[in-house]
Design a protein around this motif. Structure first.
Motif, PDB file in Angstrom:
ATOM      1  N   GLY A   1      16.430   9.966  12.653  1.00  0.00           N
ATOM      2  CA  GLY A   1      16.912   9.550  13.858  1.00  0.00           C
ATOM      3  C   GLY A   1      18.362   9.172  13.480  1.00  0.00           C
ATOM      4  N   CYS A   2      18.597   8.722  12.238  1.00  0.00           N
ATOM      5  CA  CYS A   2      20.121   8.484  11.982  1.00  0.00           C
ATOM      6  C   CYS A   2      20.943   9.566  11.884  1.00  0.00           C
ATOM      7  N   ASP A   3      20.097  10.581  11.279  1.00  0.00           N
ATOM      8  CA  ASP A   3      20.812  11.615  11.213  1.00  0.00           C
ATOM      9  C   ASP A   3      21.357  12.320  12.506  1.00  0.00           C
TER      10      ASP A   3
ATOM     11  N   MET B   1      34.207   1.471   2.835  1.00  0.00           N
ATOM     12  CA  MET B   1      32.892   0.958   2.260  1.00  0.00           C
ATOM     13  C   MET B   1      31.964   0.878   3.322  1.00  0.00           C
ATOM     14  N   CYS B   2      32.200   1.056   4.483  1.00  0.00           N
ATOM     15  CA  CYS B   2      31.128   1.327   5.563  1.00  0.00           C
ATOM     16  C   CYS B   2      30.429   2.556   5.482  1.00  0.00           C
TER      17      CYS B   2
ATOM     18  N   LYS C   1      25.616   5.825   3.771  1.00  0.00           N
ATOM     19  CA  LYS C   1      25.032   6.754   2.854  1.00  0.00           C
ATOM     20  C   LYS C   1      23.947   6.218   2.087  1.00  0.00           C
ATOM     21  N   LEU C   2      24.152   4.986   1.576  1.00  0.00           N
ATOM     22  CA  LEU C   2      23.232   4.219   0.856  1.00  0.00           C
ATOM     23  C   LEU C   2      22.123   3.620   1.580  1.00  0.00           C
ATOM     24  N   ALA C   3      22.193   3.029   2.824  1.00  0.00           N
ATOM     25  CA  ALA C   3      21.390   2.581   3.717  1.00  0.00           C
ATOM     26  C   ALA C   3      21.443   3.064   5.205  1.00  0.00           C
TER      27      ALA C   3
ATOM     28  N   ASN D   1      21.961  -1.172  10.669  1.00  0.00           N
ATOM     29  CA  ASN D   1      23.125  -1.205  11.988  1.00  0.00           C
ATOM     30  C   ASN D   1      24.248  -1.696  11.563  1.00  0.00           C
ATOM     31  N   GLU D   2      24.416  -2.669  10.531  1.00  0.00           N
ATOM     32  CA  GLU D   2      25.556  -3.796  10.544  1.00  0.00           C
ATOM     33  C   GLU D   2      26.655  -2.694  10.151  1.00  0.00           C
ATOM     34  N   PRO D   3      26.380  -1.739   9.280  1.00  0.00           N
ATOM     35  CA  PRO D   3      27.932  -1.037   9.109  1.00  0.00           C
ATOM     36  C   PRO D   3      28.374  -0.373  10.309  1.00  0.00           C
ATOM     37  N   PHE D   4      27.475   0.281  11.188  1.00  0.00           N
ATOM     38  CA  PHE D   4      27.906   1.201  12.419  1.00  0.00           C
ATOM     39  C   PHE D   4      28.520   0.140  13.314  1.00  0.00           C
TER      40      PHE D   4
END
Length: 882
Positions: free
Chosen positions: A84-86, A178-179, A184-186, A190-193
């Motif tokens: 879904g994230c892709d 950083m975001c 990429k790592l997680a 939803n926090e980076p977005f």
């Protein structure tokens, strides 16, 4: 992810082999979440293993909880969210639309199933979010709220904090990097977005910010406030469909939130999706229970019911109004009650209508054991037997139209004792003013079989000036027929026909009565309509025409049968009148195209055409009538009428949608045009026929016969064009060769014949055609190698004789070739051999294939040119004189 093996090793360093085996054994019976009793978040103080000691392993509490993804393991769950994230990432890059993203996320929406959770028991109180009782004050179980799951791994929280710190310090580029690394790592966090959305928003890139907020919302779909914020942002960008989707996500989380439902319904109205808006309003009605919202609820119910009624969905209209009435009975007006009763009566919900009268109109029903006076006594209303109702009390203030509606309900429910006072009250009213109410009651009596009660009401109506109408006379005639008053019924039916000649039901019913009495001739005359007699009326009844055809057939009155049967075919096809309309049917191949062109031509001509009314006759029976009409027209050799009706039914969708009927119709139209001598139509139809049956010899034989009789020249180009597509077609090769031979281009004809000869060297006919072609080339005025052509021609003719054998045909053909070259002695020899040769075909058709007349005629021509007149008279008298 890098470092996974080291992290796993550090987590499991304090777990013994025995504890690990025991853990795996427990995993066979379900997946467990182990919550440590410690709330300390520090990495150094935190226990690395959930199974640090034996005592902790034994103290578990099993509770039921919902699992995000049904039937999936943890790894599969992660894959689902990553996928879904892709999709969300593709949306952010502009590769897919919002609606595609919404569909993908909808397919991967969380599905719940119960799972077992192990909690370590201790004496300390549980977390504040888990202190709520499982049982509410009303005794119902209350769902335990869960702690929001943090999808960002523990070891990446520091990096997330660094990104927020960089943003706070104004280093946006570093924060973005950083975001991106965190994504990429997680990819499920939803926090980076969310942070990226804030950064882009401050940078003025609202589009990118909105995309990031949207991805974050999809990764945390339970955040209702975020969905509402996104819906408002979508509306600012005039993206209504996108806003609808966001409101739908919010409604999934809070299904009973009326404001969300209301906003989505307004948006549905804006984009014209009335059905979805209607469904949304009905959903709102279910949640409007507060007395302060009563007026709004009733207003919505009125509007929804009107829309349902306009869409002829009275059942749902009744349900909506009944829902609103049951919630807020004090807000219902008399117009609402009248509207509800109209809907209930139209759907024959008579018990529900009586219930409405008792609840909202003050009507009382008296029964032997109980009186139904109010809504409190309606609990067992559906079990009431209305035949046992002794009487009823209707308030005097109740309008007469509502009183009559209540009377109609009682009639249908067989409450005959209770309805008598109301019926007497109705008789006292002025019939001229409320005749429609009298008619409603009479119809109710007729529907329930109470014809004796209906007859006086209908008679009262007919005595007035306003209601002395054909429809009322028809009701009286039906009533008299059921009461076995046959003579009176016949008079009433005749009155209907006199007042309304186009009233088909009266003709049908009267004809049935007359047939039952043995008056067939009179029944046939009754079914004869004015249009058939040359009248100006243009309205025809289909059923009356069909019944007339059956009676005429039974009495062998075929002339009238043909007229009525032909007229009946025009009920499902066009009546062709002009040359342009006939051409439109013949030229257009598909029925759909024929109908379109004919409809345009009819609109342009503005000629009055008969209008057919009534129920359509079944296709099989209509087909039988058409076949009988065609057969009789063929027997009487009325080819023009046969052609007209055959071409007309080619525009009938009723017949042409059936393959077996369509095939027969096309062939009959072809034969009718052929017999009528309409060569232009015949050629067009046979051309379509051979295209549909390209490799059937019978079709090409019929094509050759029609072309020969019609002398059409258009077939030359048709055959050449078709030969380019089908170069190995035998019939086309012969036809092109014959066309070239007739036109005098012998070299082209020889080329066509030689191509066929290579493929079919043992065919005597193609050998004969090649030989004749050489003879024709030798007879040309400027032939350079005449002798060589002659020798070649007779070489092929000799081969033809050998292949075909001695017969009248072969000797005659060789004689003709010799005659054409001027070799008269040799021609006489072969002609005489042909005269005495056996016939090629014997039997009843042998005269059609006997060539002795042609042979004798050619002999007479030779003898006449030499002056031997005696031989001319001899052969002419013996073979030619008829």
């Amino acid at each position: 992810m890098e470092g996974t093996s080291e992290l796993f090793a550090s987590i499991t360093s304090d777990v013994s082999q025995e504890q690990w085996e025991k853990y795996k054994e427990q995993m066979k019976f379900g997946r467990f979440i182990v919550d440590n009793d410690s709330d300390d978040d520090s990495g150094s103080e935190r226990s690395a293993s959930p199974f640090g000691d034996e005592e902790a392993i034994t103290n578990f509490e099993v509770v039921e909880e919902e699992e995000p993804m049904q039937g999936l393991s943890d790894e599969e769950n992660s894959d689902e969210i990553s996928w879904g994230c892709d999709a969300a990432d593709k949306y952010a890059q502009g590769k897919i639309s919002f609606f595609e993203l919404n569909d993908i996320m909808g397919e991967s929406a969380p599905k719940t199933r119960p799972r077992k959770k192990m909690r370590i028991q201790d004496d300390e109180p549980p977390n504040s979010q888990e202190m709520e009782s499982d049982t509410a004050p009303d005794g119902k179980k209350k769902r335990r709220p869960r702690r929001k799951k943090n999808l960002l791994p523990k070891e990446l929280e520091g990096l997330m904090g660094a990104a927020n710190h960089a943003y706070a310090q104004g280093n946006t580029e570093e924060a973005i990097k950083m975001c991106m690394e965190l994504i990429k790592l997680a990819p499920v966090a939803n926090e980076p977005f969310q942070t990226l959305g804030v950064i882009y928003d401050e940078m003025g890139e609202s589009r990118k910010a909105f995309q990031c907020y949207l991805v974050a919302a999809f990764l945390n779909p339970s955040d209702t406030e975020e969905w509402i914020r996104l819906a408002e942002l979508s509306l600012e960008q005039s993206e209504i469909q996108q806003a609808i989707s966001c409101y739908s996500r919010a409604i999934r989380n809070e299904p009973s939130n009326v404001s969300f439902l209301w906003e989505r319904c307004n948006l549905y109205e804006q984009v014209g999706e009335r059905k979805r808006a209607l469904a949304g309003y009905e959903q709102i009605l279910k949640h409007l229970n507060d007395p302060e919202e009563g007026e709004k609820c009733v207003d919505i119910a009125r509007e929804i019911a009107k829309v349902h009624h306009d869409n002829t969905d009275d059942v749902n209209a009744v349900k909506v109004l009944e829902t609103a009435f049951s919630k807020f009975p004090s807000l219902i007006t008399s117009e609402d009650v009248n509207f509800l009763l109209e809907l209930q009566l139209s759907q024959k919900f008579y018990k529900a209508a009586v219930k409405t009268f008792v609840q909202h109109c003050g009507v009382t029903l008296k029964m032997p054991l109980v009186d139904i006076t109010s809504a409190d006594s309606l609990n067992d209303f559906d079990d009431i037997t209305f035949q046992s109702v002794v009487s009823c009390v209707v308030p005097e203030v109740l309008p007469i139209d509502l009183t009559v509606k209540f009377l109609v309900c009682l009639i249908h429910l067989k409450a005959l004792k209770a309805m008598e006072p109301l019926l007497e009250l109705l008789r006292q009213e002025n019939v001229e003013e409320i005749g429609d109410l009298f008619l409603d009651v009479a119809e109710a009596f007729m529907e329930t079989g109470e014809y004796e009660s209906a007859k006086p009401l209908l008679t009262m109506l007919l005595l007035t000036a306003s209601y002395n109408l054909p429809a009322v006379w028809m009701k009286l005639a039906d009533c008299l027929r059921e009461l076995k008053s046959i003579e009176e019924a016949i008079g009433a039916y005749k009155k209907v026909i006199e007042m309304a000649p186009t009233y088909q039901d009266a003709r049908l019913e009267l004809s049935k009565i007359l047939i039952g009495m043995g008056k067939v001739q009179e029944a046939v005359n009754v079914l004869r309509q004015d249009y058939e007699a040359g009248g100006e009326a243009t309205i025809l009844g289909i059923e009356a025409l069909y019944q007339r055809c059956k009676l005429l057939e039974a009495n062998n009155r075929w002339e009238e049968y043909i007229q009525a049967g032909t007229l009946l075919q025009y009920s499902h096809s066009f009546c062709l009148e002009t040359e342009e309309e006939f051409n439109a049917v013949v030229v257009n191949v598909t029925c759909k195209r024929r109908i379109e062109v004919l409809r345009e031509l009819k609109q342009q001509s503005k000629r009055p055409s008969p209008e057919f009314i009534g129920k359509n006759v079944p296709v099989a029976e209509m087909w039988e009538v058409f076949k009988k009409v065609s057969t009789k027209l063929m027997e009487q050799k009325r080819y023009e009428e046969l052609q007209n009706v055959s071409l007309a039914v080619l525009s009938s969708h009723t017949f042409m949608k059936h393959t077996e009927y369509a095939r027969d119709l096309e062939f009959q139209a072809l034969l009718s045009c052929f017999y009528n001598g309409s060569h232009h139509y015949t050629y067009q139809l046979i051309r379509d026929l051979v295209l549909k049956n390209l490799y059937k010899n019978k079709a090409w034989n019929l094509f050759s016969l029609i072309v020969t009789n019609s002398q059409e020249n258009r077939h030359n180009r048709f055959c050449i064009r078709l030969m380019m597509k089908h170069q190995d077609h035998l019939a086309l090769g012969y036809l092109n060769g014959h066309n070239a031979m007739i036109s005098g281009t012998y070299k082209h004809a020889l080329g066509e014949y030689m191509c066929i000869l290579k493929e079919h060297p043992s065919d005597p006919f193609v050998v004969f055609c090649v030989g004749i072609t050489f003879i024709h080339m030798a007879c040309q005025k400027f032939a350079t190698k005449r002798h060589l052509l002659t020798i070649q021609g007779f070489a092929f003719l000799g081969r033809y004789l050998k292949m075909k054998g001695d017969s009248q045909e072969t000797f005659y053909n060789i004689g003709r070739a010799l005659h054409q070259l001027g070799l008269k002695d040799a021609a006489i020899h072969y002609y005489k051999k042909a005269l005495f040769a056996p016939l090629l075909i014997t039997g009843p058709d042998q005269d059609s294939f006997d060539l002795r007349r042609e042979i004798a005629y050619n002999l007479c021509l030779i003898y006449q040119s030499t002056g031997a007149m005696d031989l001319v008279y001899l052969y002419s008298r013996k073979y030619i004189v008829v």
